[in-house]
Design a protein around this motif. Structure first.
Motif, mmCIF file in Angstrom:
data_model
loop_
_atom_site.group_PDB
_atom_site.id
_atom_site.type_symbol
_atom_site.label_atom_id
_atom_site.label_comp_id
_atom_site.label_asym_id
_atom_site.label_seq_id
_atom_site.Cartn_x
_atom_site.Cartn_y
_atom_site.Cartn_z
ATOM 1 N N CYS A 37 -4.672 -39.023 4.311
ATOM 2 C CA CYS A 37 -4.326 -38.351 5.573
ATOM 3 C C CYS A 37 -3.034 -38.955 6.124
ATOM 4 O O CYS A 37 -3.041 -40.009 6.747
ATOM 5 C CB CYS A 37 -5.465 -38.491 6.572
ATOM 6 N N GLY A 40 -0.907 -36.412 10.161
ATOM 7 C CA GLY A 40 -1.351 -36.381 11.547
ATOM 8 C C GLY A 40 -2.859 -36.392 11.605
ATOM 9 O O GLY A 40 -3.532 -36.788 10.651
ATOM 10 N N SER A 41 -3.393 -35.957 12.729
ATOM 11 C CA SER A 41 -4.845 -35.947 12.888
ATOM 12 C C SER A 41 -5.270 -34.735 13.702
ATOM 13 O O SER A 41 -4.480 -34.147 14.443
ATOM 14 C CB SER A 41 -5.310 -37.237 13.563
ATOM 15 N N ILE A 42 -6.525 -34.389 13.549
ATOM 16 C CA ILE A 42 -7.104 -33.277 14.289
ATOM 17 C C ILE A 42 -7.785 -33.849 15.532
ATOM 18 O O ILE A 42 -8.654 -34.719 15.427
ATOM 19 C CB ILE A 42 -8.150 -32.519 13.435
ATOM 20 N N VAL A 43 -7.361 -33.357 16.697
ATOM 21 C CA VAL A 43 -7.961 -33.770 17.960
ATOM 22 C C VAL A 43 -8.354 -32.507 18.707
ATOM 23 O O VAL A 43 -7.507 -31.651 18.986
ATOM 24 C CB VAL A 43 -6.973 -34.619 18.801
ATOM 25 N N MET A 47 -4.134 -29.713 15.455
ATOM 26 C CA MET A 47 -3.422 -30.646 14.590
ATOM 27 C C MET A 47 -2.291 -31.301 15.358
ATOM 28 O O MET A 47 -1.413 -30.616 15.880
ATOM 29 C CB MET A 47 -2.879 -29.904 13.361
ATOM 30 N N SER A 50 2.156 -36.193 12.691
ATOM 31 C CA SER A 50 2.862 -37.472 12.613
ATOM 32 C C SER A 50 4.332 -37.168 12.313
ATOM 33 O O SER A 50 4.704 -36.009 12.076
ATOM 34 C CB SER A 50 2.268 -38.324 11.487
ATOM 35 N N PRO A 79 -4.242 -32.847 8.063
ATOM 36 C CA PRO A 79 -3.953 -34.265 7.833
ATOM 37 C C PRO A 79 -3.564 -34.609 6.395
ATOM 38 O O PRO A 79 -2.711 -35.470 6.172
ATOM 39 C CB PRO A 79 -5.260 -34.963 8.242
ATOM 40 N N ASN A 80 -4.149 -33.912 5.411
ATOM 41 C CA ASN A 80 -3.853 -34.265 4.021
ATOM 42 C C ASN A 80 -3.553 -33.068 3.122
ATOM 43 O O ASN A 80 -3.578 -33.192 1.901
ATOM 44 C CB ASN A 80 -4.995 -35.090 3.424
ATOM 45 N N TRP A 170 -12.146 -28.638 10.693
ATOM 46 C CA TRP A 170 -11.788 -29.829 9.911
ATOM 47 C C TRP A 170 -13.006 -30.630 9.492
ATOM 48 O O TRP A 170 -13.091 -31.112 8.370
ATOM 49 C CB TRP A 170 -10.807 -30.694 10.693
ATOM 50 N N SER A 171 -13.976 -30.785 10.340
ATOM 51 C CA SER A 171 -15.146 -31.597 9.986
ATOM 52 C C SER A 171 -15.965 -30.964 8.865
ATOM 53 O O SER A 171 -16.780 -31.628 8.233
ATOM 54 C CB SER A 171 -16.033 -31.840 11.204
ATOM 55 N N ASP A 176 -11.299 -32.777 3.996
ATOM 56 C CA ASP A 176 -11.625 -33.918 4.844
ATOM 57 C C ASP A 176 -12.255 -34.973 3.942
ATOM 58 O O ASP A 176 -13.235 -34.699 3.242
ATOM 59 C CB ASP A 176 -12.609 -33.474 5.933
#
Length: 196
Positions: A37, A40-43, A47, A50, A79-80, A170-171, A176
């Protein structure tokens, strides 16, 4: 371990003898090496990119700027991995570069084919990110990528919806790292998802 062709062979998921430079829509998925990843990240289902993710997004968008017969349709950077739809438009106003042969000859790349576009995108993004993280020559992406020829309007809409909603799921996503053990490979997953 040394390379042995009977053990270490990759099965291509591409259609044999299909011209991947012909007009049409193509669904592309490109994963980072080891599904790390990096982008960046999922919040809260969104998305957050980064600095490396910004580079990848900008390079993906540049695809249609440097290739007038390519339309970047829906895409999402995760993220990836990246999911995107590329449309090759059949046009007679192509430049000299776009008039290259459409059949790969002697294993050489074909101009403006999906494999060439993805290869150059990956290479350019990798070079920029490696300069930023001071890791020259370090691989960023998995060796290959997944692609699907989009066969009709219904399938195109289904894939667009999948791409748009990917951050919300995403989860549950096979990319993931927490879910990867649930699926044998990405190709099987997408084949099941898009079968009619």
């Amino acid at each position: 371990m040394r390379y042995h062709p009977d053990i270490h062979h990759r099965r291509s998921i591409r259609l044999k003898d299909y011209d991947y430079s012909q007009a049409g829509a193509y669904f592309i998925t490109i994963c980072t090496k080891n599904r790390e990843c990096l982008f960046g990240s999922i919040v809260n289902g969104e998305m957050l990119l980064s600095a490396w993710g910004v580079i990848v997004k900008n390079e993906w968008l540049r695809t249609s700027i440097i290739r007038p017969n390519i339309v970047v349709d829906e895409f999402v950077l995760m993220p990836n991995h990246l999911h995107g739809i590329l449309v090759i438009v059949d046009t007679d106003c192509r430049g000299t570069l776009q008039r290259a042969p459409t059949v790969e000859r002697f294993g050489k790349p074909t101009s403006n084919s999906i494999p060439t576009i993805v290869r150059l995108f990956k290479s350019t993004a990798t070079k920029q990110i490696n300069e930023l993280r001071k890791t020259p020559g370090e691989p960023l992406w998995q060796r290959n990528y997944y692609e699907r020829i989009i066969r009709n309007e219904r399938e195109l809409e289904r894939i667009r919806k999948y791409v748009i909603n990917d951050p919300l799921k995403w989860s549950l996503d096979i990319e993931d790292p927490e879910r990867q053990k649930d699926y044998q490979n990405t190709a099987e997953y997408f084949k099941r998802m898009f079968e009619e």
